[in-house]
Enzyme design. Structure first.
Site, PDB file in Angstrom:
ATOM      1  N   CYS A 364      18.336 -21.789  14.186  1.00  0.00           N
ATOM      2  CA  CYS A 364      17.810 -20.456  14.455  1.00  0.00           C
ATOM      3  C   CYS A 364      18.954 -19.456  14.613  1.00  0.00           C
ATOM      4  CB  CYS A 364      16.874 -20.467  15.668  1.00  0.00           C
ATOM      5  SG  CYS A 364      15.787 -19.021  15.719  1.00  0.00           S
ATOM      6  N   HIS A 449      13.118 -24.945  14.799  1.00  0.00           N
ATOM      7  CA  HIS A 449      13.272 -25.653  16.063  1.00  0.00           C
ATOM      8  C   HIS A 449      12.447 -26.943  16.009  1.00  0.00           C
ATOM      9  CE1 HIS A 449      15.266 -22.372  18.179  1.00  0.00           C
ATOM     10  NE2 HIS A 449      14.321 -21.530  17.776  1.00  0.00           N
TER      11      HIS A 449
END
Length: 525
Positions: A364, A449
């Site tokens: 991310c 994630h």
């Protein structure tokens, strides 16, 4: 309780788990009660009116909630929804947070703007619904909906209910307890010391009306002979008129997702106990750069659960020297974290690793930092910023946040994850696609994630890392992260079943607040 969702009166039972302090154990106690109840055949749901955390999760309907509530939903064996955490605050600095309402970001607010009255927000902020006071109706509606569809709802408070400076606009502790007439159990961490003073002082600082809902106490993290504690518990009951409903022992390595404390999650177990021996000849060392505003650092829990994998958090370049894998984790401030890496010399150390063919993984915000260019007029408002230039990726920050639950294939194995980001990445090259990102040499990047929780994918990734690092590390063939998480949740249920007065807890959940609870002076208005 009928096991069919709601009692005969139309609303299921409820209980609020408050705490004498932050990190007293509210999250784990709430999860433990949920797991204990569901094992009794009770249809139960967790609830936290307002959470402040950088560890969040995306529900199946695309709503963002705190990971602690997602963990508690897993403990209750129900699918997490936005109803379980209607207000999520994601800090962006010491004085401001992004406000996520019913799973969607609605603006940035300062602490004064959020905790103050309507109209007190600062210039440049994005107000929502006039401020915190007006959210009480929203959170009570969410709680009522959960109670209509479940036999019981176990609510978690935040911080301490005795924050008297914030009581006027409280929606997460006594505010929600008063609005929904919930009995309150206060948890205290005896490992910190001063637990009797904390219980008494917390109660005595509450108003008469709030005190009328406090039904008892739970001692958490006790070490030693409980009989030595009993005289104090008896005196506490004489002083407050309230019983202690359990003494929970100190339990090492409870691998669950709380809020933002670095001592929690499965990697906490790695620091507290001997690392399981490797399946192959070597261990694998993972260094996670502890960037500012680090978010969803639970991504590395699945690595820490692997036998022979040692995970540590670092903030100096020399700590990367013996690492086999360096992880740049998610962050709420990509540009700020990138500057921090450069200021500390970590950026140069990561670049040297990449040039030497040593593995680096960005997730991310970490993925965004590995790219060539960042254009951010949203999060930091810094405009054009050069990235580390290790991946052929250009990032533009969008006002709309991406919230998704992607499913796909990586390294020839099935994988799923979740996405929470404003940055939109354009991949312009690379040696290999990697989930939604790419790989160049030994540098990997993705917005996903949670992907390392997919067991076969994690093993395939670790094999590639070990080969690049020159380590004779072999992933264990039978590590099942989901099963390990279930074991931990069962441990929480066992703590409640074996060490709490479950009969008294059940009476509170079913019958509500006991009559005649005494007032402890002085109280507050």
């Amino acid at each position: 309780m009928n096991g069919q969702g709601g009692t005969a009166g139309g609303l299921g039972g409820g209980l609020l788990v408050a705490g004498t302090t932050s990190d007293a154990g509210k999250s784990v106690v709430t999860a433990g009660i949920c797991r204990w109840l569901v094992r009794q055949g009770v249809k139960v749901a967790p609830f936290k009116a307002q959470n402040m955390s950088l560890n969040s999760f995306v529900t199946r309907e695309g709503a963002e909630i705190g990971r602690a509530q997602a963990m508690q939903a897993a403990a209750a064996r129900v699918e997490p929804t936005a109803l379980m955490n209607p207000v999520l605050l994601k800090p962006g600095g010491d004085r401001s947070s992004q406000v996520v309402l019913l799973g969607r970001p609605v603006g940035e607010m300062s602490a004064r703007g959020y905790f103050g009255r309507a109209g007190e927000s600062s210039p440049g902020e994005t107000p929502y619904a006039g401020g915190r006071e007006q959210l009480l109706g929203t959170v009570t509606d969410c709680l009522a909906e959960l109670r209509r569809t479940h036999d019981a709802v176990i609510c978690e408070g935040a911080g301490s209910p005795a924050e008297i400076n914030l009581r006027r606009t409280d929606i997460v502790n006594m505010g929600i307890a008063r609005a929904a007439r919930l009995p309150v159990v206060v948890v205290g961490d005896i490992d910190r010391g001063g637990v009797f003073a904390s219980f008494f002082g917390t109660t005595a600082l509450l108003s008469k009306e709030d005190q009328a809902l406090v039904a008892g106490y739970l001692v958490n993290k006790f070490r030693g002979d409980v009989t030595l504690l009993e005289p104090g518990l008896d005196m506490l009951r004489q002083l407050t008129g309230r019983p202690t409903l359990g003494v929970l022992p100190y339990a090492h390595g409870l691998g669950i997702d709380e809020e933002d404390g670095l001592r929690v999650s499965l990697r906490g177990a790695v620091r507290e106990s001997v690392v399981a021996p490797p399946h192959g000849a070597d261990v694998l060392r993972v260094a996670v750069c502890a960037v500012p505003l680090m978010s969803n650092f639970t991504d590395v829990d699945a690595l820490a659960a692997e036998p022979g994998v040692v995970v540590r958090f670092v903030d100096r370049p020399e700590e990367l020297a013996d690492a086999d894998l360096v992880v740049l984790p998610g962050t709420r401030g990509t540009v700020r974290a990138l500057a921090w890496l450069r200021e500390r010399g970590l950026a140069d150390a990561v670049a040297r690793r990449a040039a030497e063919g040593r593995p680096v993984l960005g997730i991310c915000g970490g993925y965004q930092m590995l790219g060539e260019h960042i254009d951010d007029e949203v999060e930091s408002k810094a405009g054009a910023v050069e990235g580390l230039g290790l991946l052929p990726v250009r990032v533009r920050f969008a006002v709309e946040k991406t919230l998704a639950r992607p499913v796909g294939e990586g390294l020839g194995e099935p994988v799923e994850g979740y996405e929470i980001h404003h940055g939109v990445a354009e991949v312009t090259g690379g040696d290999e696609a990697f989930l939604d990102g790419c790989r160049v040499g030994s540098v990997w990047g993705t917005h996903w994630h949670g992907s390392l929780e997919s067991d076969a994918f994690r093993r395939a990734f670790l094999r590639r890392v070990a080969a690049d690092a020159g380590r004779a590390f072999v992933p264990a063939p039978d590590t099942r992260f989901g099963a390990l998480r279930e074991e931990q949740l069962d441990r929480l249920g066992d703590l409640i079943e074996e060490h709490a007065d479950t009969g008294a807890l059940l009476r509170l959940i079913e019958k509500g607040v006991p009559e005649g609870l005494p007032f402890v002076p002085p109280g507050t208005p």
